[in-house]
Design a protein around this motif. Structure first.
Motif, PDB file in Angstrom:
ATOM      1  N   GLY A   1      91.066  15.012  36.107  1.00  8.33           N
ATOM      2  CA  GLY A   1      89.713  15.189  36.903  1.00  8.33           C
ATOM      3  C   GLY A   1      89.515  16.841  36.999  1.00  8.33           C
ATOM      4  N   LEU A   2      90.875  17.597  37.487  1.00  3.89           N
ATOM      5  CA  LEU A   2      90.513  19.012  37.578  1.00  3.89           C
ATOM      6  C   LEU A   2      90.333  19.616  36.470  1.00  3.89           C
ATOM      7  N   LYS A   3      90.875  19.215  35.407  1.00  2.67           N
ATOM      8  CA  LYS A   3      90.779  19.761  33.985  1.00  2.67           C
ATOM      9  C   LYS A   3      89.228  19.885  33.507  1.00  2.67           C
ATOM     10  N   LEU A   4      88.881  18.558  33.874  1.00  3.87           N
ATOM     11  CA  LEU A   4      87.139  18.527  33.377  1.00  3.87           C
ATOM     12  C   LEU A   4      86.411  19.136  34.238  1.00  3.87           C
ATOM     13  N   LEU A   5      86.771  19.344  35.455  1.00  2.17           N
ATOM     14  CA  LEU A   5      85.988  20.268  36.738  1.00  2.17           C
ATOM     15  C   LEU A   5      86.206  21.698  36.078  1.00  2.17           C
ATOM     16  N   ALA A   6      87.207  22.056  35.574  1.00  4.85           N
ATOM     17  CA  ALA A   6      87.165  23.648  35.140  1.00  4.85           C
ATOM     18  C   ALA A   6      86.439  23.617  33.829  1.00  4.85           C
ATOM     19  N   THR A   7      86.316  22.511  32.784  1.00  6.69           N
ATOM     20  CA  THR A   7      85.655  22.796  31.731  1.00  6.69           C
ATOM     21  C   THR A   7      83.943  22.720  32.133  1.00  6.69           C
ATOM     22  N   VAL A   8      83.565  21.934  33.276  1.00 10.71           N
ATOM     23  CA  VAL A   8      82.241  22.109  33.367  1.00 10.71           C
ATOM     24  C   VAL A   8      81.917  23.456  33.923  1.00 10.71           C
ATOM     25  N   ALA A   9      82.806  23.840  34.871  1.00 11.88           N
ATOM     26  CA  ALA A   9      82.564  25.221  35.381  1.00 11.88           C
ATOM     27  C   ALA A   9      82.224  26.341  34.403  1.00 11.88           C
ATOM     28  N   ASN A  10      83.219  26.288  33.366  1.00 11.13           N
ATOM     29  CA  ASN A  10      83.201  27.085  32.291  1.00 11.13           C
ATOM     30  C   ASN A  10      81.840  27.226  31.473  1.00 11.13           C
ATOM     31  N   TRP A  11      81.436  25.979  31.225  1.00 12.03           N
ATOM     32  CA  TRP A  11      80.315  25.651  30.537  1.00 12.03           C
ATOM     33  C   TRP A  11      78.995  26.089  31.324  1.00 12.03           C
ATOM     34  N   ARG A  12      79.192  26.000  32.652  1.00 14.06           N
ATOM     35  CA  ARG A  12      78.095  26.600  33.484  1.00 14.06           C
ATOM     36  C   ARG A  12      78.041  28.149  33.475  1.00 14.06           C
ATOM     37  N   SER A  13      79.072  28.856  33.480  1.00 11.92           N
ATOM     38  CA  SER A  13      79.164  30.221  33.383  1.00 11.92           C
ATOM     39  C   SER A  13      78.931  30.468  32.230  1.00 11.92           C
ATOM     40  N   HIS A  14      79.018  29.962  30.948  1.00  6.17           N
ATOM     41  CA  HIS A  14      78.646  30.490  29.781  1.00  6.17           C
ATOM     42  C   HIS A  14      77.203  30.137  29.599  1.00  6.17           C
ATOM     43  N   LEU A  15      76.549  29.029  29.565  1.00  3.26           N
ATOM     44  CA  LEU A  15      75.274  28.976  29.559  1.00  3.26           C
ATOM     45  C   LEU A  15      74.164  29.481  30.427  1.00  3.26           C
ATOM     46  N   TRP A  16      74.624  29.353  31.585  1.00  2.48           N
ATOM     47  CA  TRP A  16      73.673  29.749  32.840  1.00  2.48           C
ATOM     48  C   TRP A  16      74.170  31.310  33.322  1.00  2.48           C
ATOM     49  N   GLN A  17      75.214  31.740  32.665  1.00  2.00           N
ATOM     50  CA  GLN A  17      75.850  33.143  33.531  1.00  2.00           C
ATOM     51  C   GLN A  17      75.849  33.279  35.053  1.00  2.00           C
ATOM     52  N   MET A  18      76.556  32.081  35.630  1.00  2.00           N
ATOM     53  CA  MET A  18      76.460  31.801  36.994  1.00  2.00           C
ATOM     54  C   MET A  18      78.081  31.445  37.139  1.00  2.00           C
ATOM     55  N   PRO A  19      79.086  32.582  37.102  1.00  2.00           N
ATOM     56  CA  PRO A  19      80.290  32.466  37.607  1.00  2.00           C
ATOM     57  C   PRO A  19      80.280  32.470  39.068  1.00  2.00           C
ATOM     58  N   TYR A  20      81.315  31.752  39.649  1.00  2.00           N
ATOM     59  CA  TYR A  20      81.452  31.995  41.083  1.00  2.00           C
ATOM     60  C   TYR A  20      82.708  32.919  41.428  1.00  2.00           C
ATOM     61  N   GLY A  21      82.883  32.988  42.692  1.00  2.00           N
ATOM     62  CA  GLY A  21      83.890  33.960  43.243  1.00  2.00           C
ATOM     63  C   GLY A  21      85.360  33.790  42.724  1.00  2.00           C
ATOM     64  N   ASP A  22      85.908  32.304  42.454  1.00  2.00           N
ATOM     65  CA  ASP A  22      86.985  32.159  42.097  1.00  2.00           C
ATOM     66  C   ASP A  22      87.449  32.501  40.868  1.00  2.00           C
TER      67      ASP A  22
END
Length: 446
Positions: free
Chosen positions: A335-356
């Motif tokens: 579940g945490l690996k999937l969560l990281a994958t989703v976060a990276n897609w968000r960062s790549h597609l919408w250019q919205m990385p978070y502080g961590d």
């Protein structure tokens, strides 16, 4: 009417595949293995670009120019993938530099070239007009030399093979140019000379790098780490930061009650104190920073090897105003690996990385935006939204490793649901103060 045949010239570029630790080794103390290899890569690409400009402009009436990359390290396929398939590729072979130069010159003439110029990649000021001058000077002299300020030469041009020019030379010394001049005198050759240029071989030469190449490679990175009770993890985080070349670390403690301050002080890293609050702490660290690039890192996040080279390279890209790293959570839970994958897609597609994810930005842009808004929550989200209006936010190729503790305390699903609810509430205009209270209550509630 019968046209005259096309004559061929050859420009031979001596270089090395940019393998970290194997190239520009005298610069490693200043730039680190990755940075030295990056400089090798950039100066090779710069020389090739100028060679292509010369080929496009032409080197004389009815002359074609072949560009040969004479390389060591790596293989032909790797070199071609790196520099392109419009160039010739030959290995330098065995022997000292003189043996390899003589071999390259002989091979060029054997392939039909009428004029041959051999250059290195260590002179970033070796521009296209000087390459043109090297060929043109062969019309009045059988040998042309480009003297380097360190006593060597950056270019040699000849009209015919002359292996004697490369024999008995103390390669790597400051006598190379003078010994070659003496060889010419022994052979009754009067060489033509090009303008003297500076090589970039040693740390003291780096000040001669032209901008923006020099600014980028030499840019100091200030890593700012806000902490609160991070005794279990901060040592590993600092170890990942301090292995970078030309990087400073600043830890800003928000009132830890554990051994965090003592651990930081034991590492020799600069420790500041601030009222609690991530935005307050990060802005305090940014004010104390001396680097021209600011990197904001959580106290439980570890940077990948070579992070400093990646950051500097990304910030040279046109239109890029900042960047971050992909997220990797230090856990084997699916579940945490999937969560990281989703976060990276968000960062790549919408250019919205978070502080961590290790956000980095040029110091000037950071303060132009007023730093992090001093909100009790969502300070990184709001800052990234403002940064997006300035340009593109790029994602590095290698991830940071972040502790899984935040997701493990409440469970991946509940933690993600809380985080997304906070983002939604902020987007809908709920006050940050109210969101911060709700966030604390949600995490404290069993």
């Amino acid at each position: 009417m019968i046209s005259s045949p096309v004559r061929r010239d050859r420009l031979v570029i001596f270089t090395r595949y940019p393998q970290p630790g194997q190239t520009k080794t005298r610069l490693i103390p200043a730039l680190g293995p990755e940075g030295a290899a990056r400089l090798q890569r950039q100066m090779t690409e710069l020389t090739c670009d100028r060679a292509r400009q010369l080929r496009a402009a032409g080197v004389g009436d009815r002359r074609d120019l072949d560009i040969e990359i004479c390389f060591t390290g790596g293989d032909r396929q790797g070199m071609q993938q790196w520099l392109g398939d419009d160039l010739l590729y030959k290995t330098q072979g065995d022997g000292d530099l003189g043996d390899r130069l003589a071999r390259a010159v002989d091979r060029a003439f054997a392939s039909g070239a009428e004029r041959v110029v051999v250059v290195g990649i260590d002179c970033p000021h070796l521009e296209t007009p000087i390459l043109q001058q090297a060929f043109s000077a062969l019309d009045r002299a059988p040998v042309v030399l480009g003297p380097a300020l360190d006593g060597g030469y950056y270019a040699i041009a000849v009209r015919r093979p002359c292996p004697q020019l490369f024999e008995g030379i103390a390669w790597g010394s400051d006598k190379v140019f003078q010994q070659t001049i003496d060889k010419c005198s022994d052979l009754c050759i009067k060489p033509a000379l090009l303008p003297p240029l500076a090589d970039i071989d040693r740390p003291e030469d780096l000040d001669r790098l032209p901008d923006p190449l020099g600014r980028t490679l030499l840019a100091k990175i200030s890593t700012i780490i806000p902490v609160l009770n991070e005794a279990e993890r901060v040592r590993d985080t600092l170890a990942s930061v301090t292995r970078g070349a030309n990087v400073e670390a600043i830890v800003v403690d928000g009132g830890s009650r554990d051994d965090t301050p003592a651990i930081v002080e034991s590492t020799g890293v600069r420790l500041l104190h601030s009222p609690p609050g991530r935005a307050l702490q990060m802005n305090a660290g940014a004010r104390a920073a001396t680097g021209s690039i600011l990197l904001f890192l959580h106290g439980d996040t570890r940077l990948p090897s070579g992070f400093e080279t990646v950051i500097r390279e990304i910030l040279t890209r046109p239109g890029v105003v900042g960047g971050a790293f992909p997220l990797a959570i230090d856990s084997q839970q699916p579940g945490l690996k999937l969560l990281a994958t989703v976060a990276n897609w968000r960062s790549h597609l919408w250019q919205m990385p978070y502080g961590d994810q290790g956000l980095f930005v040029p110091r000037e842009i950071f303060w132009d935006l007023g730093g992090f808004p001093e909100l009790p929550i969502m300070e990184d989200y709001e800052f990234v939204r403002q940064l997006q209006r300035r340009g593109r936010i790029a994602l590095a190729p290698t991830p940071v490793q972040t502790s899984a503790r935040r997701w493990q305390q409440l469970g991946a699903f509940k933690t993600t649901a809380i985080n997304q609810a906070i983002v939604l509430g902020y987007t809908l205009g709920v006050s940050p103060e109210r969101l911060a209270r709700w966030y604390r209550q949600s995490r404290d509630r069993p």
